[in-house]
Design an enzyme around this catalytic site. Structure first.
Site, PDB file in Angstrom:
ATOM      1  CG  HIS A 261      34.679  40.309  40.913  1.00  0.00           C
ATOM      2  ND1 HIS A 261      34.912  40.607  39.591  1.00  0.00           N
ATOM      3  CD2 HIS A 261      34.345  38.997  40.954  1.00  0.00           C
ATOM      4  CE1 HIS A 261      34.702  39.510  38.868  1.00  0.00           C
ATOM      5  NE2 HIS A 261      34.361  38.519  39.673  1.00  0.00           N
ATOM      6  CG  ASP A 312      33.025  33.049  46.489  1.00  0.00           C
ATOM      7  OD1 ASP A 312      32.350  32.263  45.796  1.00  0.00           O
ATOM      8  OD2 ASP A 312      34.220  33.304  46.260  1.00  0.00           O
TER       9      ASP A 312
END
Lengths: 375, 375
Positions: A261, A312
């Site tokens: 991320h 996710d």
């Protein structure tokens, strides 16, 4: 202009102040209006969290009741909007259907730029209410099923599953869906929220600003990549095959979906909550095996690359156990994020400055036009 | 984080390199791919300029012929898209109609994220071709007139006026419209182009990226404020009343529409070209008077505030002389800007880095959830 002054991708550049949410990448913390995401996911629910994001504080009992009533009353789509959905949903993806339908709803409002702040907020709440209805309708139209009417007796997450599946979910299914929405509620200045705020910064209307967000959310580099994670875990088939699969991909410099991320440098707190929820949801042997594949992939990725699962990754495991159609993973993200978008758009309107950067021009200069027959 | 590190509005912050256009605010210069805007406005035309923006260079005679043929062939809207327009155009503004219709076109493409670069560029060209068709259809549907079919014998600007008015424009009307489109072709990283690039930076599809731009263009702080300029000039009524009007507004700290720009600190070169064109177009006494009001407002604003007219200011005078419905001023901007958006989206795809800034959190911290009945 010197090259080092070009802030490509704006990585690490702080572009505004905001009182909505804080992503503390180094600590792996996410807070909404002062509350940690773990606290809200466990103890609150989506309606309360949406209220918190929009109104800066948790509602009283009376306020919550009224807010829920409002959300229920706003679920209805006009006959024209339904006609539009029937015209366009069959041959398209859910994000295109969401985008087109939300845009078509705006055609029923004379000019949303001219509304008062209260009217704008109300419109925002009506869009929060309509998002799951649009997605459920899309899914059923796409697959040739008859539409299911919203059920006013059901809460936000439960009604979504009801309209999507045509049958009532169990309590744990409802809680998982609700928690997933809470976890997606806001995430500071991610790409889609930033795009929504740029649109709002021109004093464009709330539909346009929200749609700029939706348009940006659609990209695979943004989020809602649970489908790709799911495909990968399915392909691995069994926990014992995970190490070989991951190492091979890494050796070929291929991406392992659901890791890393831009901001989190440690465990994504949303992934941590979803991981716990996934474990609870996996009751049969098949689901448990799927969960163990995910655990193994996570272990290898941390060991080999020091990369942690993002939201996710465990969303995919939760959706799998929920028997959710994975094709609507990004729209589910959009449903959860809708209150965050609305809160950011209103924050931008309230203390606005046009967001308009510069670019360094590196192209040709001093060319002279030559008529076409002389070229 | 220190407050001075927050780049509010990104004013003066360079966020990327680009080879498409250069806005030299201090000199009052705008160049597309190396050519000055004055050179292109006078000698080129919209089709050539669109080709230049997309393909980096002016076309050969053969390439231009093929490109024009392509643009003509792409004008057609599918029956479903027309049905959607009939459903939604009546009660809405032109930017909402444009947004909804462009989004609905995407529903006919299985998944635009999966197209090759060439297919994506082709889709971009088809959208450049369709924008004026959508706007002309919108205008006629809105006002209860029958739709006019595109005329393949007519060029880009001429066909737009033909479909809008239902009659052929004169040569000078066509040239004015064409020049106006050329002048709007690109403008580096303005807010809407930046939003389009942010959407593209998540690798979202070309429709979504373009729509993020459209959504941002709609705001009155962006551009396409020619209608407001027109209303102001109409209200002033005669050149002799201009000084009093402007001074009164300034004394009340009210905005005088069509002046000033985030980047231009001198005369906007587009306004300069449009001013010349406006003068040529104003042949009857009424139009000449309108033009003289504009000249007078400009004079006072430069004298009093050192603020120069921007592109919207003389667009309003040109549209007035062209008898253009002012309600479609922002969509006309969008038609002209479409090649710029497409060029930027493709430039972003070609050398992509996710655009994702940070925000400084200034809200509450360390709150603990309290159950609703205890609040």
């Amino acid at each position: 202009m010197k090259a080092e002054e070009v802030k490509v991708g704006l990585a690490g550049v702080t572009v505004a102040s905001s009182k909505i949410s804080d992503v503390r990448g180094e600590e792996g913390k996410l807070i909404y209006r002062g509350y940690s995401i773990e606290d809200l996911a466990e103890n609150s629910n989506f309606e309360e969290t949406a209220y918190l994001l929009l109104y800066w504080r948790l509602p009283s009992e009376k306020e919550l009741k009224e807010f829920k009533k409002k959300l229920v009353s706003f679920r209805r789509l006009s006959p024209n909007v339904i006609k539009g959905m029937k015209l366009f949903c069959k041959g398209t993806t859910p994000m295109e259907a969401l985008r087109t339908t939300v845009s078509s709803i705006s055609c029923g409002i004379p000019d949303a730029r001219k509304l008062s702040k209260e009217e704008t907020l109300n419109l925002g709440i009506s869009l929060i209410a309509k998002f799951p209805v649009i997605i459920a309708n899309y899914y059923r139209l796409k697959h040739g099923k008859s539409l299911v009417k919203p059920n006013p007796a059901l809460g936000y997450a439960e009604n979504f599953l009801w309209m999507l599946w045509g049958k009532k979910p169990t309590a744990i299914q409802t809680k998982s869906m609700d928690m997933d929405f809470v976890l997606h509620g806001d995430h500071s200045f991610n790409a889609s929220t930033f795009a929504a705020r740029i649109a709002a910064s021109t004093m464009s209307d709330i539909f346009s600003a929200l749609l700029a967000g939706i348009c940006t959310l659609r990209g695979p580099l943004h989020g809602g990549a649970a489908q790709e994670v799911f495909e990968m875990l399915k392909k691995i088939k069994k926990p014992e095959a995970a190490e070989k699969y991951v190492l091979e991909r890494l050796a070929k410099h291929e991406k392992v979906m659901g890791f890393g991320h831009r901001v989190y440098k440690t465990y994504d707190p949303r992934a941590r909550v979803l991981k716990k929820m996934a474990e609870k949801l996996c009751t049969d042997e098949k689901d448990k095996k799927f969960f163990r594949i995910a655990l193994k992939v996570e272990e290898i990725m941390i060991r080999e690359k020091n990369l942690y699962p993002n939201v996710d990754f465990y969303s995919a495991v939760v959706y799998h156990s929920l028997k959710m159609p994975l094709e609507i993973d990004t729209p589910i993200f959009a449903i959860g994020r809708c209150p965050g978008y609305i809160a950011h758009i209103i924050e931008q309107y309230d203390d606005n400055k046009l967001i308009r950067p510069l670019a360094e021009y590196t192209g040709e200069v001093d060319l002279k036009y030559v008529p076409v027959h002389l070229r």
